[in-house]
Design an enzyme around this catalytic site. Structure first.
Site, PDB file in Angstrom:
ATOM      1  N   CYS A   1       0.812  -1.125  -0.134  1.00  0.00           N
ATOM      2  CA  CYS A   1      -0.118  -0.148  -0.119  1.00  0.00           C
ATOM      3  C   CYS A   1       0.784   1.246  -0.052  1.00  0.00           C
ATOM      4  O   CYS A   1       0.336   2.236  -0.653  1.00  0.00           O
ATOM      5  CB  CYS A   1      -1.023  -0.087   1.187  1.00  0.00           C
ATOM      6  SG  CYS A   1      -0.335  -0.438   2.761  1.00  0.00           S
TER       7      CYS A   1
ATOM      8  N   ARG B   1       7.322 -11.211   5.426  1.00  0.00           N
ATOM      9  CA  ARG B   1       6.979 -10.883   6.638  1.00  0.00           C
ATOM     10  C   ARG B   1       7.698 -11.878   7.616  1.00  0.00           C
ATOM     11  O   ARG B   1       7.830 -13.161   7.235  1.00  0.00           O
ATOM     12  CB  ARG B   1       5.482 -11.072   6.803  1.00  0.00           C
ATOM     13  CG  ARG B   1       4.542 -10.171   6.161  1.00  0.00           C
ATOM     14  CD  ARG B   1       3.134  -9.973   6.200  1.00  0.00           C
ATOM     15  NE  ARG B   1       2.536  -9.187   5.419  1.00  0.00           N
ATOM     16  CZ  ARG B   1       1.012  -8.784   5.295  1.00  0.00           C
ATOM     17  NH1 ARG B   1       0.468  -9.641   5.894  1.00  0.00           N
ATOM     18  NH2 ARG B   1       0.811  -7.940   4.513  1.00  0.00           N
TER      19      ARG B   1
ATOM     20  N   GLN C   1       0.689 -10.985  -2.864  1.00  0.00           N
ATOM     21  CA  GLN C   1      -0.678 -10.917  -2.756  1.00  0.00           C
ATOM     22  C   GLN C   1      -1.555 -10.263  -4.012  1.00  0.00           C
ATOM     23  O   GLN C   1      -0.787  -9.699  -4.739  1.00  0.00           O
ATOM     24  CB  GLN C   1      -0.524  -9.593  -1.634  1.00  0.00           C
ATOM     25  CG  GLN C   1      -0.197 -10.221  -0.309  1.00  0.00           C
ATOM     26  CD  GLN C   1      -0.470  -8.819   0.817  1.00  0.00           C
ATOM     27  OE1 GLN C   1      -0.286  -7.759   0.532  1.00  0.00           O
ATOM     28  NE2 GLN C   1      -1.048  -9.190   1.999  1.00  0.00           N
TER      29      GLN C   1
ATOM     30  N   ASP D   1      -3.114  -7.723  -4.438  1.00  0.00           N
ATOM     31  CA  ASP D   1      -3.333  -6.610  -3.779  1.00  0.00           C
ATOM     32  C   ASP D   1      -4.151  -5.567  -4.635  1.00  0.00           C
ATOM     33  O   ASP D   1      -3.544  -5.114  -5.547  1.00  0.00           O
ATOM     34  CB  ASP D   1      -1.894  -6.082  -3.044  1.00  0.00           C
ATOM     35  CG  ASP D   1      -2.141  -5.610  -1.786  1.00  0.00           C
ATOM     36  OD1 ASP D   1      -3.199  -5.673  -1.266  1.00  0.00           O
ATOM     37  OD2 ASP D   1      -1.192  -5.171  -1.054  1.00  0.00           O
TER      38      ASP D   1
ATOM     39  N   HIS E   1      -5.816  -1.604  -4.202  1.00  0.00           N
ATOM     40  CA  HIS E   1      -5.906  -0.271  -3.407  1.00  0.00           C
ATOM     41  C   HIS E   1      -6.973   0.683  -4.358  1.00  0.00           C
ATOM     42  O   HIS E   1      -6.678   0.824  -5.289  1.00  0.00           O
ATOM     43  CB  HIS E   1      -4.701   0.244  -2.873  1.00  0.00           C
ATOM     44  CG  HIS E   1      -3.899  -0.371  -2.087  1.00  0.00           C
ATOM     45  ND1 HIS E   1      -2.970  -1.249  -2.597  1.00  0.00           N
ATOM     46  CD2 HIS E   1      -4.012  -0.855  -0.765  1.00  0.00           C
ATOM     47  CE1 HIS E   1      -2.341  -1.755  -1.525  1.00  0.00           C
ATOM     48  NE2 HIS E   1      -3.142  -1.763  -0.228  1.00  0.00           N
TER      49      HIS E   1
ATOM     50  N   LYS F   1     -12.277  -3.745   9.127  1.00  0.00           N
ATOM     51  CA  LYS F   1     -12.103  -4.191   7.955  1.00  0.00           C
ATOM     52  C   LYS F   1     -13.442  -5.361   7.839  1.00  0.00           C
ATOM     53  O   LYS F   1     -13.637  -5.764   9.205  1.00  0.00           O
ATOM     54  CB  LYS F   1     -10.786  -5.188   7.674  1.00  0.00           C
ATOM     55  CG  LYS F   1     -10.445  -6.052   8.832  1.00  0.00           C
ATOM     56  CD  LYS F   1      -8.954  -6.741   8.534  1.00  0.00           C
ATOM     57  CE  LYS F   1      -8.804  -7.525   9.697  1.00  0.00           C
ATOM     58  NZ  LYS F   1      -7.324  -8.307   9.571  1.00  0.00           N
TER      59      LYS F   1
ATOM     60  N   HIS G   1      -8.540  -0.947   1.103  1.00  0.00           N
ATOM     61  CA  HIS G   1      -7.430  -2.017   0.845  1.00  0.00           C
ATOM     62  C   HIS G   1      -8.231  -3.418   0.557  1.00  0.00           C
ATOM     63  O   HIS G   1      -9.230  -3.648   1.394  1.00  0.00           O
ATOM     64  CB  HIS G   1      -6.408  -2.313   2.100  1.00  0.00           C
ATOM     65  CG  HIS G   1      -5.734  -1.097   2.460  1.00  0.00           C
ATOM     66  ND1 HIS G   1      -4.415  -1.019   2.538  1.00  0.00           N
ATOM     67  CD2 HIS G   1      -6.175  -0.133   3.244  1.00  0.00           C
ATOM     68  CE1 HIS G   1      -3.835   0.105   3.158  1.00  0.00           C
ATOM     69  NE2 HIS G   1      -5.092   0.768   3.312  1.00  0.00           N
TER      70      HIS G   1
END
Length: 658
Positions: free
Chosen positions: A352, A381, A399, A401, A403, A485, A531
């Site tokens: 992000c 991670r 991911q 991912d 946004h 979320k 997100h």
């Protein structure tokens, strides 16, 4: 008004008068087998708890959630007693109930062996058969220290009373108030056989434990800290009936068959080489095919939904994560910094912040919003070694991912569209049973941003969830530090729940990065940021699907969709012709031309869980046909090649689950 010799209590909603000294068990008429405890004025109590005037009493049945936990806790005590009977040198740690079972930690000179577990379980059954009575008694701190002088870990818990609270199961042993010890009393003589520091409650006697089994043992650090001694933990399961336990054990057996780590090796999909490191997977060619199909399909669906694709690097200067707030709130989950050109660089744990920089690279107008940026972005991670687990908990992941930057007015509709998009795509992959979890903030200091932001962003998620028609479960305190979320919880083929897609509202990142757009009236406004990770990570979703299908992926996801199996060498060219026709239509087809006998070739294809086997002998060749053998063992003979090709192509294109 009740007299000194009488009490007024409420039982099943009705007020009753009972003699003074009446216990909860007596009031309930409990048999100690079906009703094994009581809830008195909202607190769980033993059946021999003496009632006071005005008490509200409710039964706790053994098959209820509370009843199972109490019974499992009692079984942990029986385990500890059995261990100390057989291994007198064993020192006691803690023994709480957990989901589906219990455990107890012991300090012993040598790790327990499988034979030790058999001996311990046999001794437990003897204790259960004896019907020893669980008896609670309050003690002072000094009395507890004297009685447990040989138990160093219990002494430590006593010192922690009032300060450790619920840390790593300590609340099972001690609370902030009066200490209590539970004695296991001989059923005939009433003499104590064993004791433990414990808050309780417990079942009335060991005979109220209908079914249990010891599962395994392993190492566990005292109170969960690597700085403390490593103890030996014995795990067990316990249930309200042998039938329920048998169901659970069958479930475990099925889950073991579906373990994606085992299937990954058997099907040659992926591995975790020691030379690379823990939690870092490599995908083999067959696994690479499945992953590519997953990504290609997701990419196409995103293009259709108006997403724009971006790419960002794997590392960045630390200052970027200072701006985003991750270094302050997420640093423990990040890999350590690397010094480059005199500054700190980090492997990115999320995409992000970099997407924010793409948004900020030029001025934005309200006409561009919502702006949907999407990336298959690799992130890293630093998961602790104890929680790394195959593909479902890794240190390096990709991911899917996205946004989304939108106006506040667009936000609710955008969340609704996002949720619909997510659920439709998950259904395409064969998952169909969902519920939603709404994670919000609590009073913790870890959450940033104004009350107003949290209120309207939470309300938007709740509205979108309500419109979906799915059940919604609240998760107070489970939000990300920057915003609430929704998580999509999906059930797999054997009823397990997996957290998959998440949608997060983030009013804070646009503030921290000073993101703006020009509104219709010419003013500069702040966008809202959403997100969204659809799979969570490609690796984890791959593992979930592998277990959901027990390795037998639907044809469109299978690494090899068709195997041609000739009855003899003379039939290979015929099947090669069929395979070429299939490959022209985009089907992944192979011909097994090895020297193995036909039956072994069929077994090999079945082990590899290939959806379609096409067999050919003299008769098939003469008729320009093939014989179908499906993964479930069914067979269809003499199918013309054109029909065979069309059947397979249609099944793959329709994403049929067979």
């Amino acid at each position: 008004m009740s007299t000194v010799s009488e009490l007024r209590i409420t039982l099943d909603g009705d007020e009753r008068v009972v003699p003074a000294g009446t216990t909860a068990g007596e009031a309930l008429g409990a048999d100690g087998r079906t009703v094994i405890a009581a809830r008195v004025d909202g607190e769980l109590r033993d059946l021999d708890h003496v009632l006071t005037d005005g008490a509200v009493v409710e039964p706790v049945e053994i098959g209820s959630e509370d009843g199972r936990a109490i019974m499992r806790h009692s079984t942990a005590h029986v385990l500890a007693q059995a261990v100390q009977d057989l291994f007198p040198e064993a020192r006691l740690g803690i023994g709480p109930p957990v989901e589906n079972g219990f455990y107890y930690d012991f300090d012993v000179p040598e790790p327990f062996t499988p034979d030790d577990l058999k001996r311990i379980e046999k001794r437990m059954r003897e204790i259960v058969k004896q019907g020893q009575r669980f008896s609670r008694r309050p003690v002072s701190d000094d009395e507890a220290r004297r009685e447990l002088a040989d138990e160093p870990y219990k002494l430590e818990l006593i010192e922690l009373k009032g300060s450790a609270g619920s840390e790593d199961g300590a609340d099972v042993e001690v609370g902030a108030g009066q200490l209590t010890i539970y004695d296991n009393l001989d059923a005939k003589t009433g003499e104590p056989r064993w004791k433990d520091l414990c808050r309780g409650p417990h079942v009335p006697t060991t005979k109220a434990i209908p079914a249990f089994k010891l599962m395994r043992s392993g190492g566990a650090y005292w109170r969960g800290s690597e700085k403390n001694p490593q103890l030996q933990r014995i795990y067990g399961t316990a249930w309200e009936s042998r039938e329920r336990q048998d169901e659970y054990l069958k479930f475990l057996e099925e889950a073991e068959k579906r373990d994606h780590r085992k299937l990954g090796a058997e099907l040659d999909l992926f591995s975790f080489p020691n030379e690379i490191g823990s939690g870092l997977a490599v995908f083999h060619p067959k696994g690479g095919v499945v992953r590519k199909v997953m990504e290609d399909y997701a990419r196409r669906r995103h293009e259709e939904a108006g997403y724009e694709f971006v790419y960002t690097p794997h590392i960045t200067k630390g200052a970027l994560f200072e701006t985003s707030g991750h270094l302050g709130w997420y640093k423990d989950d990040m890999f350590p910094a690397m010094e480059v050109d005199g500054g700190d660089y980090y492997l990115k744990p999320m995409n992000c912040p970099m997407h924010n920089l793409i948004y900020k690279a030029r001025g934005r107008s309200y006409r561009e919003l919502p702006l949907r940026l999407f990336e298959f972005g690799s992130v890293y991670r630093f998961e602790k070694s104890g929680v790394v687990h195959g593909l479902t908990r890794v240190r390096g992941m990709t991911q899917d991912d996205a946004h989304i930057y939108c106006t506040r007015e667009q936000m609710v509709d955008e969340i609704k569209n996002l949720l619909g998009f997510v659920l439709d795509l998950l259904r395409d992959f064969g998952l169909n049973e969902f519920y939603l979890e709404l994670s919000t903030r609590d009073d913790s200091e870890k959450f940033i941003g104004s009350d107003e932001y949290w209120e309207w962003s939470t309300a938007a998620l709740r509205e979108a969830a309500a419109e979906s028609g799915l059940d919604l479960v609240d998760d107070p305190g489970g939000a990300a530090f920057y915003g609430p979320k929704i998580s999509v919880q999906a059930k797999d083929a054997i009823g397990r729940t997996w957290q998959l897609s998440t949608i997060q509202v983030d009013p804070n990142q646009p503030e921290r990065f000073d993101l703006e757009y020009q509104a219709a009236d010419g003013s500069r406004q702040r966008p809202v940021m959403l997100h969204r990770a659809l799979f969570g990570s490609i690796e984890r979703f791959f593992g979930v699907l592998l277990e959901h299908y027990a390795g037998a992926m639907p044809p469109w996801l299978s690494p090899v969709q068709v195997v041609g199996i000739p009855i003899g060498d003379a039939h290979v060219p015929h099947l090669e012709k069929v395979a070429a026709r299939l490959r022209e239509r985009g089907i992944r087809a192979e011909v097994d031309a090895s020297s193995d006998r036909m039956q072994k070739k069929i077994r090999n294809a079945q082990k590899q869980k290939v959806p379609y086997m096409l067999l050919a002998g003299d008769q098939d060749v003469s008729k320009d046909a093939v014989s179908f053998r499906y993964r479930n063992g069914e067979q269809k003979n003499g199918v013309p090649i054109d029909e065979a090709v069309e059947e397979i192509v249609k099944a793959v294109e329709a994403r049929i689950q067979i």
